[in-house]
Design an enzyme around this catalytic site. Structure first.
Site, short mmCIF file in Angstrom:
data_model
loop_
_atom_site.label_atom_id
_atom_site.label_comp_id
_atom_site.label_asym_id
_atom_site.label_seq_id
_atom_site.Cartn_x
_atom_site.Cartn_y
_atom_site.Cartn_z
N ARG A 77 3.09 13.47 -8.06
CA ARG A 77 4.17 12.83 -7.29
C ARG A 77 4.71 11.68 -8.12
O ARG A 77 4.00 10.72 -8.40
CB ARG A 77 3.63 12.34 -5.94
CG ARG A 77 4.67 11.63 -5.14
CD ARG A 77 4.28 11.27 -3.72
NE ARG A 77 5.37 10.47 -3.24
CZ ARG A 77 5.30 9.17 -2.95
NH1 ARG A 77 4.14 8.53 -2.99
NH2 ARG A 77 6.37 8.51 -2.59
N HIS A 121 12.40 5.26 -4.99
CA HIS A 121 11.22 4.38 -4.89
C HIS A 121 11.67 2.99 -5.37
O HIS A 121 11.20 2.48 -6.37
CB HIS A 121 10.08 4.96 -5.72
CG HIS A 121 8.71 4.40 -5.40
ND1 HIS A 121 7.63 5.19 -5.08
CD2 HIS A 121 8.25 3.13 -5.34
CE1 HIS A 121 6.57 4.44 -4.86
NE2 HIS A 121 6.92 3.17 -5.02
N ASN A 299 1.53 7.04 3.44
CA ASN A 299 0.76 6.18 2.54
C ASN A 299 -0.16 5.30 3.37
O ASN A 299 0.28 4.69 4.35
CB ASN A 299 1.68 5.27 1.72
CG ASN A 299 2.58 6.07 0.79
OD1 ASN A 299 2.39 7.28 0.63
ND2 ASN A 299 3.55 5.41 0.19
N GLU A 357 0.03 8.44 -0.78
CA GLU A 357 -0.56 7.37 -1.60
C GLU A 357 -1.81 6.88 -0.91
O GLU A 357 -1.82 6.70 0.32
CB GLU A 357 0.37 6.16 -1.76
CG GLU A 357 1.54 6.35 -2.65
CD GLU A 357 2.39 5.07 -2.74
OE1 GLU A 357 1.87 3.96 -2.52
OE2 GLU A 357 3.59 5.21 -3.01
O1 IFM Z 1 2.52 0.06 -5.96
C1 IFM Z 1 2.83 0.30 -4.63
C2 IFM Z 1 3.78 1.46 -4.50
O2 IFM Z 1 4.93 1.26 -5.23
C3 IFM Z 1 4.16 1.65 -3.06
N1 IFM Z 1 3.01 1.74 -2.22
C4 IFM Z 1 1.98 0.73 -2.37
C5 IFM Z 1 1.59 0.61 -3.83
C6 IFM Z 1 0.49 -0.45 -3.97
O3 IFM Z 1 0.95 -1.68 -3.53
#
Ligand code: IFM
Length: 467
Positions: A77, A121, A299, A357
């Site tokens: 990803r 992003h 996430n 994530e």
């Molecule tokens: O690094 C970030 C990412 O860009 C988005 N989600 C959380 C991660 C950790 O803070």
């Protein structure tokens, strides 16, 4: 040791984002992003660093695909940098930008790894910000055109697409708290931004389906389970308040086509809205936003505990001892992942969910033999995979897990001070060094299973990463 097998076809991946790893900020026609500009601001990035070179993934992607192959990944990803495709956000396409992702996609497929791109992003072209950015409704159609353009080029090979990553961060951190680009502290603007992000998502899904009908489309939302600090009605209300804007403000429109009434009322009370009619919502918007999705990316990093402050305003409280915090100050709380997945499944029933994530920042020094044994990261990952197992056993349609992240990278306002990588990245040479967690994750993927008990990787798994 008992092993629990994940379902056949469960997707194992890692996640990254363009602004955080690519570098090559001024190469091949890439335009300026709002994060390039934000990094110029005094004190905006704690270590004073800039994302100009980052992990140099723009040049080193073949090497990085080699690492992914050694890990045994099914899927990668990554995000596409809008300013590489349209340097000023709209207008003429920058062919070199599309060529780059074309090569990356082919390289992944040759390595047997599925490309899983996210369109946005956080690296908005600065030229669009100069016209109002996400506060400007026109940005929604610009996004849909950009998304369609990318799918037109890569849609013959990419089967799964995400529109946005963590719209809450863009709206709140970027436009209400000023901690992220573009650094605004305007709560009213943040609400318009949140709506335009959601609207642009729906417009993009429709435009992308027009280009590649059979692919799967979704969005990635950060989810934070909220717990009241006590049984008091005031603390319950504080928890409801946080859940309202962090979680439900985004998921309700996506799955039910409505903003949550209690959270709207909170915003009216706070003076961020004049009444229940939201001025930025136009006729038809909610139908576009709730365009059916093929999957939801979720996430998860931690939970939050809320209580009512002295003045009645909700405040977050730290419940965990320091040794249960990651370097981000986030509590290690795997059960929250099971709870979040169950909650989403029961409330919204997306057809499929990916943990898009999950990971932890820890900066462990190399031992005398040069190896970095990041036991705390392994323990974090182990706990969260068991939590994912619990959700699967409870019937959640969880299809995959993407670990954040492959490499130490530019952690936004924290610069390069927070280390999330399975691979450490030398700040000068950019050389990648595997941490023990890389070998541990490799073994999980190879077995498609997680052990009940935590153990360090076997010697053989560590050897996989030796040059
Ligand atoms: O690094 C970030 C990412 O860009 C988005 N989600 C959380 C991660 C950790 O803070």
């Amino acid at each position: 040791m008992a092993k629990w097998k994940f379902p056949e076809g469960f997707v194992w991946g890692v996640a990254t984002s363009a602004q955080q790893i690519e570098g090559a900020a001024q190469e091949d026609g890439r335009g300026l992003s709002i994060w390039d500009r934000f990094a110029d601001g005094e004190g905006n990035i704690t270590d004073g660093s800039r994302p100009d070179v980052a992990c140099d993934h723009y040049h080193r992607w073949p090497e990085d695909i080699g690492l992914m192959r050694k890990l045994g990944l099914d899927s990668y990803r990554f995000s596409i940098a809008w300013p590489r495709i349209f340097p000023t956000g709209t207008g003429a396409v920058n062919a070199a930008g599309l060529d780059h992702y074309d090569r990356l996609v082919d390289g992944l497929l040759e390595a047997g790894i599925e490309p899983f791109p996210t369109l946005f992003h956080w690296d908005l072209p600065q030229a669009l910000q100069d016209k109002g950015g996400w506060a400007d409704r026109d940005t929604t159609s610009a996004f849909a055109e950009y998304a369609a353009c990318v799918v037109r080029r890569l849609g013959d090979r990419v089967r799964r697409w995400a529109t946005h990553n963590e719209p809450w961060c863009v709206a709140t951190l970027g436009h209400e708290e000023g901690a992220h680009a573009p650094g605004l502290k305007e709560p009213r603007t943040a609400l318009a931004v949140a709506h335009h992000l959601l609207l642009s998502h729906g417009l993009a899904v429709r435009a992308m389906r027009g280009e590649a009908h059979d692919a799967e489309y979704g969005i990635v939302q950060n989810h934070c389970p909220v717990v009241p600090a006590s049984d008091s009605p005031e603390d319950f209300d504080a928890a409801r308040w946080f859940d309202g804007f962090f979680n439900r403000w985004f998921l309700d429109p996506l799955f039910t086509g409505r903003y949550p009434e209690d959270a709207v009322a909170d915003r009216i009370r706070a003076g961020h809205l004049d009444g229940p009619r939201l001025p930025f919502v136009h006729e038809g918007d909610m139908g576009i936003i709730s365009t059916p999705l093929d999957f939801l990316g979720m996430n998860y990093y931690s939970r939050i505990v809320m209580r009512a402050g002295e003045d009645g305003k909700p405040v977050a409280v730290a419940m965990a001892p320091v040794d249960q915090l990651t370097d981000m100050g986030w509590e290690v709380y795997p059960d929250g992942l099971t709870g979040a997945l169950l909650d989403i499944h029961r409330r919204y029933a997306p057809p499929a969910i990916y943990i898009a994530e999950n990971g932890a920042a820890y900066d462990d020094a190399p031992g005398p033999d040069g190896r970095i044994v990041d036991q705390r990261r392994i323990s974090y990952l182990h706990g969260h995979l068991l939590a994912a197992r619990n959700a699967l056993e409870a019937g959640v349609p969880l299809r995959g897990y993407f670990l954040w992240s492959l490499l130490d990278n530019f952690e936004w306002g924290f610069g390069f001070t927070k280390k999330f990588g399975l691979f450490a990245v030398d700040p000068v040479t950019r050389d990648r060094t595997p941490r023990a967690s890389a070998a541990w994750y490799h073994a999980v993927i190879r077995e498609n299973a997680v052990d009940d008990d935590l153990s360090l990787p076997a010697e053989g798994d560590s050897r996989v990463f030796q040059p």
